[in-house]
Every structure is written in C-alpha cells, then in structure tokens.
Enzyme design. Structure first.
Site, PDB file in Angstrom:
ATOM      1  N   GLY A 648       0.838  -1.183   0.000  1.00 21.83           N
ATOM      2  CA  GLY A 648       0.000   0.000   0.000  1.00 21.83           C
ATOM      3  C   GLY A 648       0.874   1.233   0.000  1.00 21.83           C
ATOM      4  O   GLY A 648       2.099   1.133  -0.053  1.00 21.83           O
ATOM      5  N   TYR A 650       1.502   2.993   2.323  1.00 17.96           N
ATOM      6  CA  TYR A 650       2.210   3.037   3.583  1.00 17.96           C
ATOM      7  C   TYR A 650       3.467   2.179   3.553  1.00 17.96           C
ATOM      8  O   TYR A 650       4.461   2.455   4.201  1.00 17.96           O
ATOM      9  CB  TYR A 650       1.234   2.561   4.651  1.00 17.96           C
ATOM     10  CG  TYR A 650       1.785   2.346   6.014  1.00 17.96           C
ATOM     11  CD1 TYR A 650       2.049   3.433   6.848  1.00 17.96           C
ATOM     12  CD2 TYR A 650       2.011   1.072   6.502  1.00 17.96           C
ATOM     13  CE1 TYR A 650       2.534   3.237   8.126  1.00 17.96           C
ATOM     14  CE2 TYR A 650       2.491   0.874   7.770  1.00 17.96           C
ATOM     15  CZ  TYR A 650       2.758   1.960   8.587  1.00 17.96           C
ATOM     16  OH  TYR A 650       3.231   1.759   9.843  1.00 17.96           O
ATOM     17  N   GLY A 651       3.397   1.104   2.798  1.00 20.67           N
ATOM     18  CA  GLY A 651       4.530   0.196   2.737  1.00 20.67           C
ATOM     19  C   GLY A 651       4.061  -1.188   2.349  1.00 20.67           C
ATOM     20  O   GLY A 651       2.946  -1.373   1.862  1.00 20.67           O
ATOM     21  N   LYS A 652       4.926  -2.155   2.577  1.00 18.86           N
ATOM     22  CA  LYS A 652       4.599  -3.508   2.177  1.00 18.86           C
ATOM     23  C   LYS A 652       3.926  -4.271   3.310  1.00 18.86           C
ATOM     24  O   LYS A 652       4.170  -3.988   4.490  1.00 18.86           O
ATOM     25  CB  LYS A 652       5.868  -4.244   1.750  1.00 18.86           C
ATOM     26  CG  LYS A 652       6.403  -3.710   0.428  1.00 18.86           C
ATOM     27  CD  LYS A 652       7.688  -4.388   0.030  1.00 18.86           C
ATOM     28  CE  LYS A 652       8.099  -3.880  -1.355  1.00 18.86           C
ATOM     29  NZ  LYS A 652       9.491  -4.193  -1.654  1.00 18.86           N
ATOM     30  N   VAL A 653       3.118  -5.244   2.936  1.00 15.46           N
ATOM     31  CA  VAL A 653       2.464  -6.088   3.921  1.00 15.46           C
ATOM     32  C   VAL A 653       2.989  -7.506   3.738  1.00 15.46           C
ATOM     33  O   VAL A 653       3.047  -8.015   2.614  1.00 15.46           O
ATOM     34  CB  VAL A 653       0.934  -6.068   3.746  1.00 15.46           C
ATOM     35  CG1 VAL A 653       0.268  -6.862   4.856  1.00 15.46           C
ATOM     36  CG2 VAL A 653       0.415  -4.647   3.708  1.00 15.46           C
ATOM     37  N   ASP A 763      -9.935   5.813   3.107  1.00 16.12           N
ATOM     38  CA  ASP A 763      -9.440   5.001   1.990  1.00 16.12           C
ATOM     39  C   ASP A 763     -10.192   3.674   1.911  1.00 16.12           C
ATOM     40  O   ASP A 763      -9.602   2.600   1.855  1.00 16.12           O
ATOM     41  CB  ASP A 763      -7.937   4.772   2.119  1.00 16.12           C
ATOM     42  CG  ASP A 763      -7.312   4.355   0.784  1.00 16.12           C
ATOM     43  OD1 ASP A 763      -6.159   3.900   0.788  1.00 16.12           O
ATOM     44  OD2 ASP A 763      -7.996   4.449  -0.258  1.00 16.12           O
TER      45      ASP A 763
END
Ligand SMILES: *[C@@H]1O[C@H](CO)[C@@H](O)[C@H](O)[C@H]1NC(C)=O
Ligand SMILES: *[C@@H]1O[C@H](CO)[C@@H](O)[C@H](O)[C@H]1NC(C)=O
Ligand SMILES: *[C@@H]1O[C@H](CO)[C@@H](O)[C@H](O)[C@H]1NC(C)=O
Length: 967
Positions: A648, A650-653, A763
């Site tokens: 996302g 925000y970063g990786k999951v 979102d």
C-alpha cells in the site's frame, strides 16, 4: 514422499538429539496451529465446494466429518483431507489425499469427487458406501490410488477409470460391483495393482489387458467371470500374482503359455471350472504358490523339476491320473503338497519326506487322501513336523498297523497354524497404567509405552504356514516402515478364507531415556507411520504379497492431545481427524525444517537486532504486544518477498508465521511513511482500543530505530477485490455480497461513532476489505486514517477535517476532491462504490469508464439487471433493486443527500430481512459464523441474531431510515 522421509532421516541424524526432542515437543504442543501456519493460501474454491457436495452425499453416523464446515479444508485440518503444503501454480492450495478409512460412512460417492483435480489418493476403504462408482473419478488425471474396497458399492466399473494416466492401484475388492472389466482398462499404463476380488464382476477377461506393462498383482478371485482365460496374459512382463479363484471359465483350459510367465510367483485358479491338462510349470523360475484345486483338470502331473521356491502346491479335487512324480522331493521351502481327491495311482515314494530336515517352526503337510495309491516305497518313518494323509487309498486297505495313523481321519484342530503368538517378556506383571503397556518385544528394559494398533491383512500371501516366516515378516515390515525391529509386535493372527492372513499389529514407541517412563509416539511419527500404510509406501514383498490396511486405531491418549484453541465441543472423531488426517507428513517435515532454519537464522538476527537499538520509550500499551525486529524478521524469513502479500501507500504487507504458530499480517512502513515515535505510539494506543468483529484487529507493533511495523490478524480469504476479480474461481453469491456489505458498513460505522476520537477511514476500497476464513468482512487500514474532528473547547463540532486529498481514484468523494473537506459522508461515498463493485463485479474505473456513471445510466434506463454480475447466480430481484438504490444514493455527488453510515447499516439490514431463507442457506463452510444466519420470519428485528452484533456499535444506531429514491 520417499524423498521426504529420506531427507527427514538425514536431517534428524545431522541434528543434535536435544534439538530433535525440543522440536518434537514443540510440535506436539503447537502442532495444529504451527502446521496451519506452514500452509499459505486457501483451498481452491472449486474443491471446497466439491468437498461440501461429497459430504452431503455421505451419511456420517459417527460425525467424523463434523469439522467439514469450519474454515478452509486445507488450513483448518478437515478430517481426512490432506493437501499439498504449498500453493500450486494457480495460487491455491489443493487437496492431495482424501483419507476416510474405516469411518462408518454410508451414503453414496458424489460425482463431485471428479473436481478434486489434483488428488493422488482417494481412500474410502472399509465403510458402508452404496451406489455406484461415479464415472467422474475418471477425470482425476493425477489419481494414483483408488481405494474403495470394503463397501457395498454396486453397478459397473466405469469405463472412464481406464483413462486415468497415473493410476497405480485400483482396489475395489469386497463390494458388489457387477458388469465386465472395461476394455479401456488396457490403457492403464502405470497401474501395478488390480485388486477387484469378491465382487460380481462378470464376462470375459479382456485379452487387451495383456498390454499392461506394469501390472504386478491381478486379483479377481470370487467374481462371476466367464469365457476363457486369455493366453495373452502371459505377455504381461511384470505379473507376479494371478489369482482368479471361484470364477466360472466354462470348462476351458489353462493356457500353456501360463507356464512361461517369467516373473510369476503365485498362480491361484481354484474352483474355476477348468478342464484339460496342467501346463509345464517348471518354466516359471520362481513360482512359489500354485493352487489349481477344485477344477476338472485331467492328465498327469508334469514331471519336470519345480522351482525351489515353491511353498504350496495344491492340485486337490481334480481328475488327475498317473503316479506322483519324483520332482516333489528336495524342495526346501515346501509347506503343503495336496494331491487329494484325484485318481493318482502307483506307489508313494518316501523321497517325499526322506531327506527332509525341518526346524521347530517349519512343517510339511502331504495330503494324498482319496486317490488310488497302492503302496509306499521306502521308509515310513516320518521326520518330525511332517504330516502325511493317506485315507481313502488302497494302501490303507492292507492290515499294516504302522499305517493306522496315516490312514486315520484328521482331528478337528488340525487346521492351519494357530492364531496365538507368544512372547517372552521378562517384565513384571503389567504395572503400566492403561493404556500404556510393556512393549513385549523390547530388548531394552521394561518401560511403559502407548502402542498404535493396526489391523492388517496379507491379501494374497505366497505361503501357507506363517511361523517359519515370522521373523522375515517382522524384518520386512519394520524396515518398510522405517522403525526399529523391536517396535513391532504381532498381537494375533488368523487365517481367513482366501486364504488371507489377518493380523493385529501393535507398534510401540522407542524407549526414550530422557522422557518420563511413559513413552508415546510423536504426532509426526504417528502420521508418518499411518501414511506409510495408507499410501502403500511399504514396498511389496515377494513372499508376503500385497497387504491390506483394515484399520489404524489410536488409543484415546493419542486422540486427546490438546489441539490449540479448539473448543471442548469438538467430537472425538474430529480430533482424530485433526491429529491424523490433518497432518501430512510433508507438512510436518517442512515445519521441522522451518524450525531448524529459524533456529539457524536466529543467531544472525540477534546480531542485527543489537545494531537496532530498541526504542528508549518502550512503553506498555494494553492489549497489544510490542515485537522486536528480530521476531518479525524471523516470522517473515527476513522479509522475504515470498511472504509479501500486499503493498500500500504506507509500505509492504507481509504474512508472518510467529514462533507460537500464529499467522499474522505485518505492515512495514517504508521510508517516507515513518512517523515520529510519539505519534506512532499514540496511534497504536488509539488502535489498540478498537475492537469490532468487522475490523481487522491489531495484535501488536514494532517500534525500533528505523522501523515501524503494525502486526494484524491474518485474513485467510484475502481481499474482497480478489473475490470480485474475473480470476476468482468461486464467485460470491448475492447473499454473501450483501453480508460483506453489511459487515463493512458496521465496521466503518463503529469507527465513525464508537471510536474515541472518531475515525474517518478515508481510503475505503475493495482491497481494504478483507475476508476471514468464514468470509466475514473486516475493514483494514483504518489505522493510518486521519482522525475525525473533535469538538473544540467550546463544544462546537467542526464538520470536516481539512487535509491534503488522499485516497484511491475511483473511490474518491467528488466533493472532498473539490473542497478538501473530509466528512463521514466521504466514507459513505467510497463504500457506495464498493457496493457497486459487489453488484457488478466491475472495477471502479476500467477502460475509462466510471462505475458510478455506468450503473446510474443503466439504472435510469431501467436496465439495471444488465449490469448485475452474472457470476453471482440467482438472486431475489427486489433485494438487488433495493441494494442498487442504496448504493447509488451513497454515490451522489453532493454530500448532504447521501445517507449516513448508520442509515446504510439500517437499510442493509432491511434488505437482509427480505432475503428468502433459501438464498441465505449458502454453503456451510462459507457461512458458518457464530450467529445463525436465518432471519426470523416475522418482521421483528430484535430477534434477528445477525443484527444483534457482538459489539455495541450498530445496535446503538437509531434514527429515521431515509426514503431512498432515485434521482
Ligand atoms: C470372498 O468371497 C468368498 C466366496 O464367496 C468368501 O468365502 C470369502 O469369505 C470372501 N472374502 C472376503 C474377504 O470377503
Ligand atoms: C476330498 O473330498 C472329500 C469328500 O468330498 C472332502 O471331504 C475333502 O475335504 C476333500 N479334500 C480336500 C483336500 O479338498
Ligand atoms: C508296490 O506295489 C508294486 C505293484 O503294485 C510292486 O511292484 C512293488 O514291489 C510294491 N512295493 C512295495 C515296497 O511294496
């Protein structure tokens, strides 16, 4: 699997014993969840549905399959369902084995079995199934073992089974299958075993079967076969057992070519209505067992020297003439020679027994009763353990007293070897608490151990007397199982009609000096041993022939191994299933490997984490856990890309497998998304207080220098977007879509109304709505939302937050976009777009088309059903109409006319209540939620268990439902 077990052994040997013990102990305790953790992904929805259909057509009196509606078949350990332990090329987990041995199942086999397209083992042995074998099984190209023996199946053998390119073994014995053997079976190019005895199979044996290159065991005894014996069968290059007893070959002869089968070990054609001469069998180099009894064979007995391997030679009950040839002498392994009930004449040569020296376990029976034998040449002093029966021969008419015993009648108890087995254990009288017992065969010391009990049968043994072969058998079986010789004990054995040799075996754990006095098998060892039996991984033996598994019983102590987090209401059967069925050897092994890797890895990570100084302000936040970087690195294999499940802004999951077996989603902030430490912890503190069944819950966080991570519960069914995409194999029904809508709305409503301070999500989109194993919708990613406005000091509530526009194109509230004013109605708009996605299956924006505009156009031209997602099957049109009306209402350009989130929830609940009960009854596994899903028939909403959510949020909603009218 062999390869795996070899690896397993090497691994075990190269690892310190202490670690091995620790690993097993760990697995014992956390086995279930750990193993689940080892499986990424979900089961192919087609297979999930097939399993549900399979269950529906079964009658499961003992409730063995009661867990076949909980969660995912592969990751929730459905009884008897074993899966490949990693996702396959299509991204799904697939069922590899269906192991339903001896579960008292009745009912029928569903044609849906054919949809388990990667299945290797289909095992329904020893149940009470009726009906016929579905031809759809012929679709399972990967099938290797088809095990249906010991049921009440009727009908013919489907010709489709002949097109299974990988079939190794077909066991349909002991059913009532009728009709002929399909000629298509001549295509079974890989099949080694035809076990079809004890059915009603009729007609001619197709000569085409002669082309089967690998067939080793051809067991069709006790059927209604007729016609002739095809001479061509002798061309099968690998045939070792041909057993056709009790069929009716209409007075035809035994083809002479049968005397030329170079690999044959056993030929059994008892009671087959055969006539004519006996072929010269001396050409079969290793013939061990010959039974041609009870036919009308005539002529003389061939005189050429027989194979030295012969144990049994039975020509009794025929019409043979001539004398007994000398070739029966000097056969070292001969146990039974029966020529009774023929017309043999001449004298009996003492060569038959003269030079015989037998040890205490060996014996030789010579049955020559009811012939025309006149005298005995040579000494009649029989060596010990040799028995000779002569009654009914002229030789007995002499008044020779020395023959009295030989000419007498047999006593009742002279049958085959007795069923007792004796053991000498030097242990004191049993003082182990039940069910532990002294291992009777242990050579170490008297220790209490809990055995595994195995019902086992030699189906077509190449011997008639077991004691001389006992040690060989124990060696054969223990080395085949890869256990110690002393672990096996033959508890009892009995000869059955056939003849077959049935045994009860006990397998004892090895003595473990470091454990306490009561020894048990580890779980992994139990499942390994079981799969050796059920996968027919024990190599075939020449002398013992094929084996049958009758049952594999676990003592209660093996069943009662605690299964983490399972409720007490789980049935015993389910637990056995979890212990047994659910644990594939491969999975277990990979878990061990994982542990080892992790352990090695740990050292490296420790070094790393020293450099990453832990946060100075390591605060305690109630309800969430503070993880170290090293822990999360280990859980994700150092953030290996194979564990990444999402990305996302925000970063990786990542998907993480924690040391305690829990599976989590780890959201790792990328550079640029890092917040100040204080802000980060404040946010976590806020999130830690949010609990709703429709919100993904926060488990913990990691805050070390340079790293900010959030740890969430893992949602096994992925994102809603995945399920709406065209690639999704099992589309959601309308009822499920409605349920997802309602769940999402409730989750967001909770954020708006119950969170303190309130949270606007900002979102909302289909990829931020996750589905758990029960397809319950959970809203994700709210953690990083901007907080909703709070009343200022004077108590005046600002109505919006002014902020930089963030969000995802296609979901974005147009008013927010224009004005940068964020309100709760912005979330309403985005959720409305999600509703439209649910309705149409379309993306919010695709090929330049906007979903809101497209649906609006269709709606206003009265064509709404033209845009409904065709994959969701039938649906009640009034409900769909109301749903689309609501969605469009949410997606209005202006903020004010949009319903509030509370209104949305209320309206969805109303639609839900309108749903016909039949629509709600969607497949069990998918809809088994704690609540009952059936709405009340009355209009009373209070009683609707779905509506009364476990969290207060939605219940507090009040207010007038707006009349929603299209523009
Ligand atoms: C097979 O059929 C024969 C003949 O009907 C019967 O004697 C025998 O007991 C059957 N065997 C089994 C294992 O059912
Ligand atoms: C031989 O025939 C007799 C009488 O029919 C029968 O009792 C006996 O069992 C038969 N012997 C064998 C070995 O079949
Ligand atoms: C057995 O009988 C045959 C003829 O019936 C005779 O030639 C032979 O000498 C006899 N042998 C013995 C040992 O009695």
């Amino acid at each position: 699997m062999f390869q795996n077990s070899a690896e397993f052994r090497i691994l075990m040997m190269s690892t310190s014993r202490a670690w091995t013990v620790a690993a097993f102990f760990f697995m014992w305790l956390f086995g279930s969840s750990l193993l689940v953790g080892a499986q990424n992904g979900i089961t192919d929805p087609i297979e999930v549905r097939a399993l549900q259909d399979i269950k529906r057509s079964l009658i499961d009196t003992n409730k063995n399959l009661s867990n076949w509606n909980r969660g995912d078949p592969c990751t929730s350990n459905w009884t008897g369902v074993l899966c490949f332990n990693t996702t396959q090329d299509d991204g799904y987990l697939h069922v590899r084995e269906l192991q339903l041995l001896d579960m008292n199942l009745s009912g029928t086999l569903s044609p849906e079995l054919g949809r388990l397209s990667r299945l290797k083992i289909l095992d329904f042995m020893w149940n009470s199934l009726s009906g016929s074998i579905p031809k759809e099984i012929g679709n399972i190209a990967s099938l290797e073992l088809l095990l249906l023996n010991g049921n009440h199946l009727t009908g013919p053998l489907p010709e489709e089974l002949g097109y299974l390119p990988n079939l190794d073994r077909i066991q349909i014995d002991e059913n009532n299958i009728s009709g002929p053997i399909p000629r298509s079976f001549a295509n079974l190019n890989k099949t080694k075993h035809f076990h079809m005895n004890n059915n009603s199979i009729s007609g001619q044996i197709p000569p085409e079967l002669a082309s089967l290159p690998y067939l080793v065991h051809f067991l069709l005894d006790n059927n209604n076969l007729s016609g002739y014996l095809p001479p061509e069968l002798s061309r099968m290059p690998n045939l070792t057992i041909l057993q056709l007893d009790n069929n009716n070959f209409d007075g035809t002869t035994i083809p002479d070519t049968y005397g030329t089968m170079s690999k044959l070990l056993k030929l059994s054609l008892r009671n087959c209505h055969l006539q004519g001469p006996i072929p010269d069998l001396s050409r079969i180099p290793h013939l061990g067992y010959l039974d041609l009894s009870s036919n009308q064979l005539n002529g003389t007995i061939p005189t050429n020297q027989l194979s030295q391997d012969i144990t049994t030679f039975d020509l009794s009950n025929n019409e043979l003439t001539g004398s007994i040839p000398a070739n029966f002498s000097g056969l070292p392994n001969l146990q039974i020679l029966s020529l009774a009930n023929n017309s043999l004449n001449g004298s009996i040569s003492s060569f038959l027994w003269q030079n015989k020296t037998l040890n205490a376990t060996e014996s030789l029976t010579l049955d020559l009763e009811n012939n025309m034998l006149t005298n005995i040449s040579g000494s009649i002093n029989l060596p010990p353990n040799v028995t000779l029966w002569l009654k009914g021969n002229p030789v007995c008419e002499n008044d020779d007293l020395s023959l009295n015993q030989l000419c007498g009648s047999r006593s009742q108890n002279d049958t085959r070897s007795p069923s007792t087995t004796n053991s000498t254990t030097a242990c004191p009288p049993q003082s182990c608490p039940f069910p532990y017992e002294y291992s009777p065969t242990s050579n170490i010391s008297c220790f209490c151990a809990a055995p595994l009990l195995v019902g086992y049968r030699l189906k077509s043994p190449g011997l008639s007397d077991f004691p001389p072969y006992r040690i060989r058998f124990e060696e054969y079986l223990t080395s085949g199982l890869q256990v110690d010789f002393h672990q096996l004990y033959i508890d009892s054995l009995v000869w059955e009609e056939g003849p077959r040799l049935k045994m009860y075996l006990k397998l004892y754990p090895i003595y473990n000096a470091s454990g306490n006095e009561r020894n048990m098998f580890s779980r992994s060892e139990v499942s390994r041993i079981r799969s050796m039996f059920t996968g027919w991984l024990i190599p075939d033996s020449d002398i013992f022939g094929p084996y049958e598994l009758l049952n594999f019983t676990l003592l209660d102590i093996y069943r009662e191994v605690p299964v983490t987090t399972s409720k007490s209401g789980i049935s015993t059967g389910a637990v056995i299933g979890i212990v047994l069925g659910g644990i594939a050897v491969a999975v277990t092994l990979s878990a061990v490997v994982t542990l080892l890797i992790l352990r090695v890895g740990l050292k490296n990570y420790r070094v790393v984490s020293k450099q990453r100084r832990t946060s100075k302000a390591s605060m305690k936040i109630d309800g969430v856990k503070s993880f170290t970087y090293a822990e999360l690195a280990m859980a994700t294999n150092n953030f290996n890309s194979s564990t990444q499940v999402g990305q996302g802004g925000y970063g990786k999951v990542y998907r993480g497998n924690m040391a305690d077996g829990m599976v989590v989603a780890i959201k790792r902030a990328q550079e640029g998304s890092l917040q100040g430490e204080k802000e980060f912890l404040t946010e976590i503190q806020l999130l830690s207080r949010l609990h709703h069944r429709n919100l993904v819950s926060l488990i913990g966080y990691c805050d070390e220098e340079g790293e900010q991570m959030l740890v969430y519960e893992f949602m096994s069914n992925g994102t809603l977007r995945d399920h709406l995409s065209a690639k999704s194999k099992e589309p959601l029904s309308f009822a499920m879509r409605l349920r997802v809508s309602l769940g999402s709305a409730k989750g967001i409503l909770y954020l708006h109304t119950e969170a303190d301070p309130p949270i606007f999500h900002r979102d909302i989109k289909a990829s931020n709505i996750l589905l758990d194993s029960k397809f319950t919708a959970k809203v994700a990613d709210f953690g990083l939302s901007r907080l909703a406005p709070v009343p200022d000091v004077e108590g005046a509530m600002p109505t919006h937050v002014s902020t930089v526009v963030k969000g995802t194109p296609g979901y974005l509230d147009p008013e927010y976009f224009l004005t940068h004013k964020l309100t709760d109605k912005s979330d309403v708009y985005s959720l409305g777009v999600v509703f439209l996605e649910l309705l149409t299956g379309m993306q919010p924006i695709s090929h330049g088309k906007n979903i809101v505009r497209e649906v609006n156009v269709a709606y206003h031209s009265g064509m709404i059903f033209s845009v409904v997602d065709g994959r969701m099957g039938s649906y009640p049109s009034e409900c769909v109409e109301k749903f689309v009306t609501l969605a469009l209402k949410c997606c209005q350009d202006e903020t004010d006319p949009r319903p509030s989130m509370a209104d949305v929830v209320r309206e969805l609940e109303n639609i839900w209540l309108m749903m016909p009960e039949s629509e709600i009854g969607v497949p069990e596994s998918i809809d088994t939620v704690p609540e009952k899903m059936t709405p009340p028939s009355s209009s009373s909403m209070v009683k609707n268990p779905y509506v009364s959510s476990d969290v207060s949020g939605s219940d507090l909603v009040s207010g007038v439902i707006p009349t929603i009218t299209p523009r």
